[in-house]
Write a protein that holds these residues in place. Structure first.
Motif, PDB file in Angstrom:
ATOM      1  N   GLY A 295     -22.850 -42.742 -38.516  1.00 46.00           N
ATOM      2  CA  GLY A 295     -22.780 -41.290 -38.405  1.00 46.00           C
ATOM      3  C   GLY A 295     -23.987 -40.616 -39.024  1.00 46.00           C
ATOM      4  O   GLY A 295     -24.430 -39.561 -38.574  1.00 46.00           O
ATOM      5  N   ARG A 296     -24.538 -41.229 -40.076  1.00 51.36           N
ATOM      6  CA  ARG A 296     -25.723 -40.667 -40.716  1.00 51.36           C
ATOM      7  C   ARG A 296     -26.943 -40.746 -39.792  1.00 51.36           C
ATOM      8  O   ARG A 296     -27.848 -39.922 -39.889  1.00 51.36           O
ATOM      9  CB  ARG A 296     -26.008 -41.408 -42.015  1.00 51.36           C
ATOM     10  N   VAL A 297     -26.959 -41.791 -38.936  1.00 52.46           N
ATOM     11  CA  VAL A 297     -28.062 -41.890 -37.966  1.00 52.46           C
ATOM     12  C   VAL A 297     -28.009 -40.705 -37.016  1.00 52.46           C
ATOM     13  O   VAL A 297     -29.024 -40.066 -36.738  1.00 52.46           O
ATOM     14  CB  VAL A 297     -27.975 -43.220 -37.185  1.00 52.46           C
ATOM     15  N   TYR A 298     -26.803 -40.386 -36.505  1.00 56.78           N
ATOM     16  CA  TYR A 298     -26.667 -39.252 -35.598  1.00 56.78           C
ATOM     17  C   TYR A 298     -27.070 -37.961 -36.298  1.00 56.78           C
ATOM     18  O   TYR A 298     -27.722 -37.094 -35.711  1.00 56.78           O
ATOM     19  CB  TYR A 298     -25.226 -39.117 -35.116  1.00 56.78           C
ATOM     20  N   THR A 299     -26.647 -37.823 -37.564  1.00 60.94           N
ATOM     21  CA  THR A 299     -26.929 -36.591 -38.287  1.00 60.94           C
ATOM     22  C   THR A 299     -28.417 -36.422 -38.533  1.00 60.94           C
ATOM     23  O   THR A 299     -28.972 -35.337 -38.369  1.00 60.94           O
ATOM     24  CB  THR A 299     -26.179 -36.581 -39.631  1.00 60.94           C
ATOM     25  N   SER A 300     -29.076 -37.505 -38.936  1.00 59.22           N
ATOM     26  CA  SER A 300     -30.496 -37.405 -39.271  1.00 59.22           C
ATOM     27  C   SER A 300     -31.396 -37.412 -38.041  1.00 59.22           C
ATOM     28  O   SER A 300     -32.406 -36.707 -38.002  1.00 59.22           O
ATOM     29  CB  SER A 300     -30.893 -38.547 -40.210  1.00 59.22           C
ATOM     30  N   LEU A 301     -31.037 -38.202 -37.034  1.00 58.15           N
ATOM     31  CA  LEU A 301     -31.885 -38.316 -35.846  1.00 58.15           C
ATOM     32  C   LEU A 301     -31.412 -37.443 -34.688  1.00 58.15           C
ATOM     33  O   LEU A 301     -32.220 -36.973 -33.895  1.00 58.15           O
ATOM     34  CB  LEU A 301     -31.946 -39.767 -35.372  1.00 58.15           C
ATOM     35  N   GLY A 302     -30.087 -37.229 -34.580  1.00 61.75           N
ATOM     36  CA  GLY A 302     -29.549 -36.535 -33.423  1.00 61.75           C
ATOM     37  C   GLY A 302     -29.243 -37.516 -32.305  1.00 61.75           C
ATOM     38  O   GLY A 302     -29.776 -38.633 -32.255  1.00 61.75           O
ATOM     39  N   SER A 307     -30.879 -42.210 -28.899  1.00 61.95           N
ATOM     40  CA  SER A 307     -30.890 -42.910 -27.615  1.00 61.95           C
ATOM     41  C   SER A 307     -32.145 -43.761 -27.425  1.00 61.95           C
ATOM     42  O   SER A 307     -32.165 -44.678 -26.597  1.00 61.95           O
ATOM     43  CB  SER A 307     -30.794 -41.899 -26.462  1.00 61.95           C
ATOM     44  N   LEU A 308     -33.200 -43.483 -28.174  1.00 59.35           N
ATOM     45  CA  LEU A 308     -34.450 -44.236 -28.040  1.00 59.35           C
ATOM     46  C   LEU A 308     -34.367 -45.624 -28.661  1.00 59.35           C
ATOM     47  O   LEU A 308     -35.166 -46.513 -28.327  1.00 59.35           O
ATOM     48  CB  LEU A 308     -35.598 -43.462 -28.701  1.00 59.35           C
ATOM     49  N   ILE A 643     -21.031 -26.687 -30.030  1.00 57.10           N
ATOM     50  CA  ILE A 643     -21.388 -27.047 -31.404  1.00 57.10           C
ATOM     51  C   ILE A 643     -22.557 -28.025 -31.400  1.00 57.10           C
ATOM     52  O   ILE A 643     -23.484 -27.920 -32.211  1.00 57.10           O
ATOM     53  CB  ILE A 643     -20.170 -27.638 -32.132  1.00 57.10           C
ATOM     54  N   GLU A 644     -22.522 -28.980 -30.476  1.00 58.05           N
ATOM     55  CA  GLU A 644     -23.623 -29.945 -30.359  1.00 58.05           C
ATOM     56  C   GLU A 644     -24.931 -29.227 -30.031  1.00 58.05           C
ATOM     57  O   GLU A 644     -25.987 -29.540 -30.594  1.00 58.05           O
ATOM     58  CB  GLU A 644     -23.292 -30.963 -29.277  1.00 58.05           C
ATOM     59  N   LEU A 645     -24.877 -28.249 -29.132  1.00 55.45           N
ATOM     60  CA  LEU A 645     -26.084 -27.495 -28.770  1.00 55.45           C
ATOM     61  C   LEU A 645     -26.573 -26.654 -29.936  1.00 55.45           C
ATOM     62  O   LEU A 645     -27.778 -26.557 -30.184  1.00 55.45           O
ATOM     63  CB  LEU A 645     -25.802 -26.613 -27.553  1.00 55.45           C
ATOM     64  N   ILE A 646     -25.655 -26.042 -30.665  1.00 51.93           N
ATOM     65  CA  ILE A 646     -26.040 -25.263 -31.837  1.00 51.93           C
ATOM     66  C   ILE A 646     -26.751 -26.155 -32.845  1.00 51.93           C
ATOM     67  O   ILE A 646     -27.779 -25.788 -33.420  1.00 51.93           O
ATOM     68  CB  ILE A 646     -24.799 -24.596 -32.465  1.00 51.93           C
ATOM     69  N   GLU A 647     -26.209 -27.356 -33.040  1.00 48.78           N
ATOM     70  CA  GLU A 647     -26.797 -28.289 -34.001  1.00 48.78           C
ATOM     71  C   GLU A 647     -28.217 -28.685 -33.611  1.00 48.78           C
ATOM     72  O   GLU A 647     -29.068 -28.904 -34.468  1.00 48.78           O
ATOM     73  CB  GLU A 647     -25.915 -29.532 -34.117  1.00 48.78           C
ATOM     74  N   THR A 648     -28.483 -28.771 -32.319  1.00 47.05           N
ATOM     75  CA  THR A 648     -29.818 -29.164 -31.867  1.00 47.05           C
ATOM     76  C   THR A 648     -30.761 -27.976 -31.737  1.00 47.05           C
ATOM     77  O   THR A 648     -31.952 -28.174 -31.498  1.00 47.05           O
ATOM     78  CB  THR A 648     -29.735 -29.879 -30.507  1.00 47.05           C
TER      79      THR A 648
END
Length: 894
Positions: A295-302, A307-308, A643-648
């Motif tokens: 989950g920290r990977v998603y938070t830090s990288l998005g 996906s890369l 929420i996902e779009l707001i986060e990005t």
């Protein structure tokens, strides 16, 4: 040590919240069980096929498996239009149970065709992978939305990996104890147990937790010729097809290379199954551990950046095999590909599936997860068969490196378009933008209405005249007219500063942003917008302490004037801290008994929090054009995607402050996250919270908190006497009245409930005020007058002008046609909860009937011009009236 219930443990350590825990435990148990027995089955089949049939047949087996999967998934897709995914999975597992037990009997019977069962087992194993990928994850996708998936999907994957880990480590001792072929029996009975459990429990789970996926009856049927157009229209579909196709071209090539290296390195059947069980066990265990941190990977990288990782790893693996065709490199490739797939790529793709437009979701599940995957596998397998006579097994890595590099490029493009993808999904949900645009640009914003102005002012007959008189007005005259009692004069004077831009007017114009007249407020906004950047510092200062309605207007000025230097962080910091404190107050009050005051205060705090968030998004709208869309989407079925779009979209330093407030997590978790980033109240006792509310800036919060204290729900009333007395001189009369009520109650004096509270409660009984919040009810109650009508008194007379709406609180009223004449006719009798005089409000015509009190009647009276002002600020009343008139018309017609 205190025992921690399962749900508390899930919430504390894994962030799986109470409303998600039943779903999570159910799907995790199923996942663990299936993957445990499948791990044993996989180790057995791979070993038996390599040693009893031969590694050289693997490419051919993969080609056959691709064709078999096409046929099988096409059949399942047709069945899927009639049956639920959990039923299809249960039937499949039951079929696998029968097949594996039957094959065990054939092997032990040592029939002449026994050698043919190993290709059959191989096909069953890799067909099972497709079935689980489609249907097990379809079930998970139905239980959780995209936002929940960021937290939950890695944990579901962890359950699967834990099952695979234990199954892999269990393989060697189990086969040494009872023999290798006994794995088939264990697998068969395990599949049967899961199939029975699914059949007995699944329907109940989905009745309790309705799915977010569109009904199968609405699913779109997509023909093959339509797919290129869909890929062009929806980048997320294009990317998911790419990530379904290319990995499955590469995996058969890598699996073949790994099998060749492993078969050559470990010469005996027992040594090979021992290596596979230990190696796969270590790999899956490491993956299991890392899943708790993914989950920290998603938070830090998005999501987009994460996906890369998979295509980059494949490029590294095939580059390594090109340089060194050795078991160490092959082991790293196997380890890293499983790790990345299960810990990062798998959950990321599951989340991306959740943002596919609803009518395409069901098609995408079977086509991309089923058909596309097997097209990739078929392509990879045929490539090996075609190239094997020409190049060595080692050089296949060079061939595989080309699609891996293309995959990296496609992912890079998708990463850049990720925000557009999210926005597209929200727009596709057909938000009612006509309704959004019809809402008043300047609503109350949470401000208490100037009820005195509504009581005394007369309706404005016409909009502002911006003709030659405006052009000829001097700045000195205009400054004087800004304080004029006539709203038209104030608006005319405000507009004159569009041209003159006299800085002496800025302060007065800013105060006019809270004017009760819409035209005056609009004129002030137009004038301030013309000043540009030079007044930005002043507006930023005013923004911090202004009333909510004024704040929204100031933000509108900043947005329309394009002030690029706007310092948004101080304002957002103050508003977000206010939102968290409101949640703290709500949580404390929620523990009190459900009295009238507590219920009203809780509802008000919820609405107050929403008002604060609306201002936050209005401020973000200044720099982010999509924020208006996002705010509306937060109230729709696309909330998780919004929420996902707001986060990005927003600045990364703002994410820890804003996201918990809008995310679907419990209030306690929101507060806990807020405390990590803001200096919030740590010990929210009822005494402290009620004292803070009585001393808050919002007068309605003060009034309701005083009423709760008076009811004796917070603590002993005497504790609050100092803070109550401080409000006996409050500038708002309704606060003073409730403070006096609280003082009287604390001294044991018999006293009636404050009139303002009584009115607010009575207004709820009228259907035209249905859906009104506490603030709206208070605003309406503040401008009402109460009158008692004795029997026989005419309230409204036919043909005579009427300028009021009468809300019947008690008693009865008869409605007559031709009242006072011989041919009079009684049309209807109305009682409490009904209202009169609404037709004259809209038509301007005299009443067409006479209304007479038939018994002593109490009514609230609201003047037409007051009602019109209230409808401008609170359009829900107008919507309720439209519903009321529609129902009356329908009764007449039918």
């Amino acid at each position: 040590m205190r025992w921690i219930p399962t749900r508390d443990l899930l919430e504390k350590y894994f962030k799986i919240y109470s409303h998600e825990s039943a779903n999570f435990l159910w799907i995790s148990l199923i996942s663990f069980s299936i993957f445990f027995v499948t791990a044993l089955f996989r180790n057995y089949v791979d070993t038996a096929f390599l040693k009893r049939f031969g590694a050289s047949y693997i490419p051919t087996m993969l080609v056959i498996n691709a064709g078999l999967t096409f046929v099988f998934m096409a059949l399942m897709n047709r069945l899927g239009r009639r049956f639920q995914d959990y039923s299809l999975l249960a039937w499949s597992l039951a079929g696998y149970s029968f097949a594996s037990i039957s094959i065990y009997i054939v092997i032990k019977g040592d029939y002449g065709f026994v050698h043919l069962v190993y290709p059959v087992l191989y096909q069953l194993l890799y067909l099972l992978d497709s079935i689980l990928l489609v249907y097990l994850w379809n079930i998970a996708g139905d239980l959780f939305d995209a936002r929940q998936g960021k937290r939950v999907f890695p944990m579901i994957t962890a359950a699967q990996v834990l099952g695979s880990t234990l199954g892999s480590f269990f393989t060697k001792p189990f086969t040494l104890w009872v023999g290798q072929d006994a794995v088939l029996l264990l697998f068969g009975f395990g599949c049967l147990a899961v199939a029975v459990y699914l059949s007995l429990t699944a329907s109940g789970m989905f009745r309790a937790h309705p799915t977010t996926i569109a009904p199968k009856s609405t699913a779109k049927v997509v023909r093959l010729r339509e797919i290129p157009e869909l890929m062009k229209r929806y980048p997320v579909i294009r990317y998911l097809i790419i990530t379904g196709l290319i990995p499955n071209i590469l995996l058969p090539i890598f699996f073949y290379q790994f099998s060749v290296i492993s078969n050559a390195t470990f010469t005996t059947e027992q040594s090979l199954i021992g290596f596979l069980s230990v190696f796969r066990g270590v790999t899956t265990f490491t993956t299991f551990v890392l899943l708790f941190f993914v989950g920290r990977v998603y938070t830090s990288l998005g999501i987009a950046n994460s996906s890369l990782i998979q295509p980059l790893n494949f490029a590294l693996v095939f580059g390594g095999l090109t340089a060194s065709f050795h078991i160490v490199v092959a082991a790293y490739g196997q380890f890293s590909s499983i790790l990345v797939q299960r810990a990062i790529a798998g959950p990321v793709n599951k989340i991306l599936y959740s943002i596919i437009p609803g009518d395409l979701a069901i098609w995408s599940r079977t086509f991309i997860r089923g058909t596309v995957l097997k097209v990739g596998m078929l392509t990879g397998s045929l490539t090996m068969i075609i190239l094997r006579p020409v190049i060595s097994v080692r050089m296949l890595a060079v061939v595989a490196l080309v699609p891996a590099l293309y995959w990296i490029w496609e992912t890079w493009v998708f990463r850049r378009r990720y925000k557009t993808v999210l926005k597209q999904v929200i727009v596709e949900k057909q938000i009612d933008f006509d309704h959004v645009d019809s809402m008043p640009r300047f609503d109350s914003g949470g401000a208490a209405m100037d009820t005195g102005a509504l009581m005394n002012r007369t309706p404005t007959p016409s909009p502002v005249n911006r003709g030659d008189s405006v052009c000829s007005m001097t700045a000195t005259t205009a400054l004087r007219m800004l304080s004029d009692g006539n709203c038209d004069a104030r608006a005319e004077a405000a507009v004159s500063f569009v041209a003159s831009q006299d800085l002496r007017a800025v302060s007065k114009l800013t105060h006019m942003l809270d004017d009760p007249d819409d035209e005056v407020r609009k004129a002030a906004i137009e004038a301030l917008t013309a000043y540009g950047e030079k007044i930005l510092p002043f507006l930023e200062v005013c923004l911090m302490e202004a009333a909510p309605r004024t704040k929204q207007s100031i933000l509108e000025v900043i947005r329309l004037s394009g002030m690029e230097g706007f310092e948004i962080v101080p304002f957002l910091g103050k508003e977000l801290a206010s939102a968290y404190n409101t949640l703290i107050h709500y949580r404390c009050i929620d523990k009190m008994n459900g009295s009238l005051g507590v219920s009203m205060l809780k509802q008000h705090l919820i609405e107050l929090n929403e008002e604060t968030l609306r201002l936050v998004f209005y401020a973000l709208w200044v720099n982010h054009a999509d924020m208006r869309l996002m705010y509306q989407a937060l109230k729709s079925e696309t909330a998780s995607i919004a929420i996902e779009l707001i986060e990005t979209s927003i600045r990364r330093e703002l994410i820890p402050y804003l996201l918990p407030l809008i995310d679907d997590i419990p209030v306690a978790e929101k507060i806990e996250r807020g405390r990590k980033v803001l200096p919030l109240v740590r010990y929210a006792t009822s005494e402290r919270v009620m004292t803070l509310l009585v001393d808050s800036e919002d007068p309605l919060s003060r009034m309701l908190a005083l009423f709760v204290i008076a009811e004796g729900e917070a603590a002993e009333t005497e504790v609050f006497i100092p803070i109550i007395e401080s409000r006996l001189n409050d500038k708002f009369a309704f606060v003073r009245d409730v403070a006096q009520y609280a003082i009287d109650k604390s001294y044991g004096k018999g006293t009636e409930m404050p009139d303002i509270v009584t009115r607010m409660q009575k207004l709820k009984e009228f259907n035209i005020f249905e859906g009104m919040g506490v603030r709206e009810l208070h605003a309406i109650a503040s401008v009402l007058t109460t009158e008692i009508f004795e029997p026989g008194v005419v309230m409204i007379r036919q043909g005579e002008e009427n300028s009021s709406i009468y809300l019947i609180v008690s008693g009865k009223i008869a409605i007559f046609d031709n009242y006072g004449e011989e041919n009079r006719r009684e049309k209807a009798t109305l009682g409490a909860g009904n209202f009169l005089g609404e037709l004259s409000l809209f038509t301007g015509l005299p009443p067409n009937a006479t209304c007479v009190a038939t018994e002593q009647t109490q009514a609230y009276i609201l003047r037409h011009h007051q009602f019109q002002e209230i409808m401008r600020v609170y359009p829900q009343i107008g919507i309720n009236l439209c519903r009321f008139f529609t129902l009356k018309l329908r009764q007449v017609q039918y």
